[in-house]
Design an enzyme around this catalytic site. Structure first.
Site, mmCIF file in Angstrom:
data_model
loop_
_atom_site.group_PDB
_atom_site.id
_atom_site.type_symbol
_atom_site.label_atom_id
_atom_site.label_comp_id
_atom_site.label_asym_id
_atom_site.label_seq_id
_atom_site.Cartn_x
_atom_site.Cartn_y
_atom_site.Cartn_z
ATOM 1 N N SER A 152 7.287 17.038 11.866
ATOM 2 C CA SER A 152 7.928 17.772 12.954
ATOM 3 C C SER A 152 9.121 18.569 12.433
ATOM 4 O O SER A 152 8.943 19.452 11.589
ATOM 5 C CB SER A 152 8.330 16.791 14.063
ATOM 6 N N ASP A 228 -1.221 16.538 20.810
ATOM 7 C CA ASP A 228 0.235 16.563 20.652
ATOM 8 C C ASP A 228 0.836 17.426 21.755
ATOM 9 O O ASP A 228 0.581 18.634 21.812
ATOM 10 C CB ASP A 228 0.553 17.120 19.262
ATOM 11 N N HIS A 262 1.828 13.177 18.693
ATOM 12 C CA HIS A 262 2.942 13.504 17.790
ATOM 13 C C HIS A 262 3.583 12.263 17.174
ATOM 14 O O HIS A 262 4.532 12.379 16.407
ATOM 15 C CB HIS A 262 4.004 14.279 18.582
#
Length: 285
Positions: A152, A228, A262
């Protein structure tokens, strides 16, 4: 191995024959106390070993990867050390620093801030590419070959570190990276806050913009879950990275993983692939 005077050993745990250690040190770059974790595989007791840098995402610390990714088993097998820095300066208590999860504490974005008051402490790029590498190279049995990865915000960090330092890392990979931060809400908030209103200055911290400006690596490996919610909301923009790499002739392996979100469940599912990918390149360097 004795603990150097400049490092304070916080904890040590044996894991798959290797050692996971956490240290505190005073960072001159950031002007505060920082903590990092290092995993040394069993092979490190006999020889110098290669190193993987892992950069974590928003709200994370040095502990998320070591506790949730399940990386130690394969890293031990491969003779691969890894280092996990924290994600921002700590203990500076700047005005508004703790007000939101996506700016300030836990959200350093691996850049060098230019706006006051952030520019006094928020220099995470210099920390993860200069100060901390010099420290671990001096004190641990590492052979000088390094790769980089992250998740991320940390995936964004891994990409820009590799692109801004050609030849420094044998390989780069990312899980669900913020690939085009100049064009997403997370990035606009962070880049605007740390760098100011001049959007041209933001491009130096955006992987897609760096590639468009001529920055190059041979190849990039990215995994992205299609469930996600941040991908679905346009925060990550892997399609922009894919287009930039295609235009530049960079070999991007972008694997969309059906059903994955995620979280670290996603990372733990595919971390072995990334560790073996980096180990291959580290051996070939």
């Amino acid at each position: 191995m004795t603990t150097p005077d400049e490092l304070e050993l916080i904890s040590v745990n044996k894991s798959f024959g290797g050692w996971l250690k956490r240290y505190k040190h005073r960072s001159k770059t950031l002007g505060c106390e920082m903590v990092f974790a290092i995993f040394l595989p069993p092979a490190a007791e006999e020889r110098d070993v290669p190193l993987l840098w892992w950069l974590s995402g928003l709200t994370c610390t040095d502990e998320n990867f070591t506790q949730k990714a399940g990386a130690q088993r394969v890293a031990a097998e491969l003779g691969l050390a890894f280092v996990c820095p924290d994600t921002s300066p700590r203990g500076t208590d700047l005005p508004g620093e703790h007000d939101s999860y996506d700016f300030g504490s836990g959200a350093g974005f691996y850049l060098n801030a230019e706006q006051a008051p952030w520019n006094k402490h928020y220099r995470m790029y210099d920390y993860v590419t200069e100060e901390l590498p010099a420290l671990v190279r001096e004190h641990f049995p590492l052979n000088g070959r390094e790769a980089i990865s992250g998740h991320s915000m940390g995936g964004h960090g891994a990409l820009i570190c590799a692109l801004k330092n050609p030849g420094r890392y044998t390989s780069v990979s990312a899980f669900a990276p913020i690939a085009n931060p100049t064009q997403c809400p997370w990035g606009e908030k962070a880049l605007g806050g740390y760098l100011g209103d001049d959007r041209e200055s933001w491009k130096a911290w955006d992987a897609c913009e760096l590639i468009a400006a001529g920055a190059r690596v041979d190849e990039i490996k990215v995994d992205q879950g299609d469930a996600d919610n941040f991908y679905q909301d346009g925060q990550l923009r892997p399609e922009a990275l894919e287009a930039a790499c295609q235009d530049a002739g960079i070999d991007l392996t972008l694997q969309m993983r059906p059903g994955y979100d995620h979280s670290y469940f996603f990372i733990a599912s595919f971390i072995d692939d990334h560790l073996r990918y980096h180990a291959h390149h580290l051996r070939s360097a």
